[in-house]
Scaffold this motif. Structure first.
Motif, PDB file in Angstrom:
ATOM      1  N   ASP A  68       0.853  -1.182   0.000  1.00 45.53           N
ATOM      2  CA  ASP A  68       0.000   0.000   0.000  1.00 45.53           C
ATOM      3  C   ASP A  68       0.888   1.231   0.000  1.00 45.53           C
ATOM      4  N   LEU A  69       0.619   2.104  -0.945  1.00 43.27           N
ATOM      5  CA  LEU A  69       1.400   3.327  -1.061  1.00 43.27           C
ATOM      6  C   LEU A  69       0.684   4.444  -0.299  1.00 43.27           C
ATOM      7  N   VAL A  70       1.370   4.966   0.725  1.00 47.45           N
ATOM      8  CA  VAL A  70       0.821   6.086   1.490  1.00 47.45           C
ATOM      9  C   VAL A  70       1.341   7.374   0.848  1.00 47.45           C
ATOM     10  N   VAL A  71       0.418   8.109   0.253  1.00 45.21           N
ATOM     11  CA  VAL A  71       0.790   9.285  -0.532  1.00 45.21           C
ATOM     12  C   VAL A  71       0.466  10.551   0.261  1.00 45.21           C
ATOM     13  N   THR A  72       1.504  11.335   0.532  1.00 42.55           N
ATOM     14  CA  THR A  72       1.306  12.642   1.151  1.00 42.55           C
ATOM     15  C   THR A  72       1.230  13.678   0.040  1.00 42.55           C
ATOM     16  N   TYR A  73       0.180  14.475   0.069  1.00 40.42           N
ATOM     17  CA  TYR A  73       0.012  15.469  -1.005  1.00 40.42           C
ATOM     18  C   TYR A  73      -0.392  16.810  -0.401  1.00 40.42           C
ATOM     19  N   SER A  74      -0.040  17.858  -1.127  1.00 38.72           N
ATOM     20  CA  SER A  74      -0.339  19.203  -0.641  1.00 38.72           C
ATOM     21  C   SER A  74      -1.647  19.715  -1.236  1.00 38.72           C
ATOM     22  N   SER A  75      -2.332  20.548  -0.446  1.00 38.54           N
ATOM     23  CA  SER A  75      -3.521  21.252  -0.916  1.00 38.54           C
ATOM     24  C   SER A  75      -3.174  22.733  -1.015  1.00 38.54           C
ATOM     25  N   HIS A  76      -3.669  23.367  -2.042  1.00 36.60           N
ATOM     26  CA  HIS A  76      -3.259  24.737  -2.352  1.00 36.60           C
ATOM     27  C   HIS A  76      -4.459  25.665  -2.448  1.00 36.60           C
ATOM     28  N   TYR A  77      -4.152  26.955  -2.311  1.00 33.78           N
ATOM     29  CA  TYR A  77      -5.185  27.974  -2.470  1.00 33.78           C
ATOM     30  C   TYR A  77      -4.706  28.980  -3.502  1.00 33.78           C
ATOM     31  N   CYS A  78      -5.489  29.172  -4.540  1.00 34.00           N
ATOM     32  CA  CYS A  78      -5.152  30.170  -5.554  1.00 34.00           C
ATOM     33  C   CYS A  78      -5.805  31.491  -5.162  1.00 34.00           C
ATOM     34  N   ALA A  79      -4.965  32.503  -4.894  1.00 37.85           N
ATOM     35  CA  ALA A  79      -5.485  33.802  -4.465  1.00 37.85           C
ATOM     36  C   ALA A  79      -6.187  34.525  -5.610  1.00 37.85           C
ATOM     37  N   ASP A  80      -5.842  34.174  -6.839  1.00 37.34           N
ATOM     38  CA  ASP A  80      -6.482  34.832  -7.984  1.00 37.34           C
ATOM     39  C   ASP A  80      -7.878  34.278  -8.254  1.00 37.34           C
ATOM     40  N   CYS A  81      -8.002  32.951  -8.159  1.00 37.25           N
ATOM     41  CA  CYS A  81      -9.299  32.317  -8.445  1.00 37.25           C
ATOM     42  C   CYS A  81     -10.127  32.117  -7.179  1.00 37.25           C
TER      43      CYS A  81
END
Ligand SMILES: [Zn+2]
Length: 162
Positions: A68-81
């Motif tokens: 099982d691959l434990v994937v750490t991923y980032s969440s982002h916020y676009c200030a323009d949209c």
């Protein structure tokens, strides 16, 4: 005296309950960046948090256990949209999917190229690649992508079934 061709059955053959299969080994993968381009406007968007999801990958043949691959991923916020989004992982696994593309590609190949019905294909994936995929899931994959693939390979998919 037996030579190297002696038949040794798979120790998991005949198991009917998924819970009896060997426990997965964990692999770790990180795509946790401070910034990534916004998919809508292309501007760099800053990370505001990170999260994890687990996807089933091809197993470890040396130990006989699934991975099982434990994937750490980032969440982002676009200030323009003014929009939140997760970093792109679609090269690794489909959005919301539970298996890596490597597993899906292999499963579809087993069915389409080798004309293996879904139930035996499920066993093939477990026995030879140590990844457990319910046969109905393989069927969904093949039917979702199969028509295009069948044309590309010049093969018919009808008649392939459980
Ligand atoms: Zn944007």
């Amino acid at each position: 005296m037996f030579g190297p061709g002696e038949y040794v059955p798979d120790p998991t053959e005949g198991l009917v309950d998924v819970k009896d299969l060997p426990a997965p080994q964990l692999g770790f993968y990180s795509r946790n960046h401070k910034q990534t381009p916004c998919p809508r406007c292309g501007h760099l968007a800053s990370r505001h948090t990170s999260d994890q999801r687990t996807v089933h990958d091809l197993g470890d043949l040396s130990t006989g256990r699934p991975v099982d691959l434990v994937v750490t991923y980032s969440s982002h916020y676009c200030a323009d949209c003014h929009r939140h989004f997760n970093i792109d992982l679609t090269d690794l696994a489909p959005p919301g999917g539970h298996y890596t593309h490597r597993v899906i590609d292999l499963a579809v190949r087993v069915v389409v190229e080798d004309s293996v019905p879904y139930r035996p294909a499920s066993w093939h994936l477990w026995r030879d690649h140590r990844v457990f995929v319910p046969f109905a899931t393989i069927q969904n994959w093949v039917e979702a992508g199969g028509k295009k693939g069948a044309r590309a390979h010049g093969r018919r998919l009808s008649g392939v079934g459980a």
